[in-house]
Design a protein around this motif. Sequence first.
Motif, PDB file in Angstrom:
ATOM      1  N   VAL A  59      20.052  83.418  13.442  1.00 53.61           N
ATOM      2  CA  VAL A  59      20.195  82.277  14.336  1.00 53.61           C
ATOM      3  C   VAL A  59      19.122  82.366  15.416  1.00 53.61           C
ATOM      4  O   VAL A  59      19.016  83.358  16.119  1.00 53.61           O
ATOM      5  CB  VAL A  59      21.591  82.262  15.000  1.00 53.61           C
ATOM      6  CG1 VAL A  59      21.697  81.116  15.984  1.00 53.61           C
ATOM      7  CG2 VAL A  59      22.683  82.183  13.945  1.00 53.61           C
ATOM      8  N   HIS A  60      18.330  81.349  15.471  1.00 50.34           N
ATOM      9  CA  HIS A  60      17.307  81.315  16.517  1.00 50.34           C
ATOM     10  C   HIS A  60      17.670  80.204  17.494  1.00 50.34           C
ATOM     11  O   HIS A  60      17.741  79.045  17.136  1.00 50.34           O
ATOM     12  CB  HIS A  60      15.925  81.053  15.917  1.00 50.34           C
ATOM     13  CG  HIS A  60      15.453  82.179  15.058  1.00 50.34           C
ATOM     14  ND1 HIS A  60      14.941  83.348  15.567  1.00 50.34           N
ATOM     15  CD2 HIS A  60      15.470  82.329  13.722  1.00 50.34           C
ATOM     16  CE1 HIS A  60      14.643  84.169  14.580  1.00 50.34           C
ATOM     17  NE2 HIS A  60      14.960  83.584  13.445  1.00 50.34           N
ATOM     18  N   ARG A  61      17.936  80.598  18.694  1.00 55.38           N
ATOM     19  CA  ARG A  61      18.260  79.614  19.728  1.00 55.38           C
ATOM     20  C   ARG A  61      17.069  79.497  20.665  1.00 55.38           C
ATOM     21  O   ARG A  61      16.329  80.451  20.872  1.00 55.38           O
ATOM     22  CB  ARG A  61      19.481  80.075  20.534  1.00 55.38           C
ATOM     23  CG  ARG A  61      20.751  80.114  19.731  1.00 55.38           C
ATOM     24  CD  ARG A  61      21.942  80.384  20.654  1.00 55.38           C
ATOM     25  NE  ARG A  61      23.167  80.452  19.895  1.00 55.38           N
ATOM     26  CZ  ARG A  61      23.702  81.574  19.426  1.00 55.38           C
ATOM     27  NH1 ARG A  61      23.129  82.726  19.687  1.00 55.38           N
ATOM     28  NH2 ARG A  61      24.802  81.558  18.728  1.00 55.38           N
ATOM     29  N   LYS A  62      16.968  78.287  21.209  1.00 56.94           N
ATOM     30  CA  LYS A  62      15.947  78.133  22.236  1.00 56.94           C
ATOM     31  C   LYS A  62      16.346  78.974  23.436  1.00 56.94           C
ATOM     32  O   LYS A  62      17.514  79.002  23.805  1.00 56.94           O
ATOM     33  CB  LYS A  62      15.846  76.668  22.665  1.00 56.94           C
ATOM     34  CG  LYS A  62      15.058  75.823  21.684  1.00 56.94           C
ATOM     35  CD  LYS A  62      15.087  74.366  22.071  1.00 56.94           C
ATOM     36  CE  LYS A  62      14.516  74.120  23.458  1.00 56.94           C
ATOM     37  NZ  LYS A  62      14.476  72.679  23.796  1.00 56.94           N
ATOM     38  N   PRO A  63      15.436  79.651  24.049  1.00 56.22           N
ATOM     39  CA  PRO A  63      15.794  80.421  25.232  1.00 56.22           C
ATOM     40  C   PRO A  63      16.276  79.471  26.319  1.00 56.22           C
ATOM     41  O   PRO A  63      15.756  78.348  26.436  1.00 56.22           O
ATOM     42  CB  PRO A  63      14.496  81.128  25.630  1.00 56.22           C
ATOM     43  CG  PRO A  63      13.412  80.402  24.917  1.00 56.22           C
ATOM     44  CD  PRO A  63      14.016  79.751  23.711  1.00 56.22           C
TER      45      PRO A  63
END
Length: 71
Positions: A59-63
């Motif tokens: 899962v890559h979330r925007k910082p």
Amino acid sequence: MYSDGRRCELPGTDVDHVIPHSLGGSDDLSNLALTCTYHHRVKSSSEGGTAAALTRKSVHRKPPTHPALDD
Ligand SMILES: [Zn+2]
């Protein structure tokens, strides 16, 4: 067996799946081994992490942006 090649000397009280169910291991005798409770737990907990990692989606979330910098 320890990483330095010594064998554990505690009595084998648990049945361990050499290849865990989660990785497709069977209940056949060829896939079972006697182990002490301690080493069974150590092995099982490390396998739990492996199995979870195999099924976990990346899962890559925007910082998050700092509220004061929102605009
Ligand atoms: Zn042991």
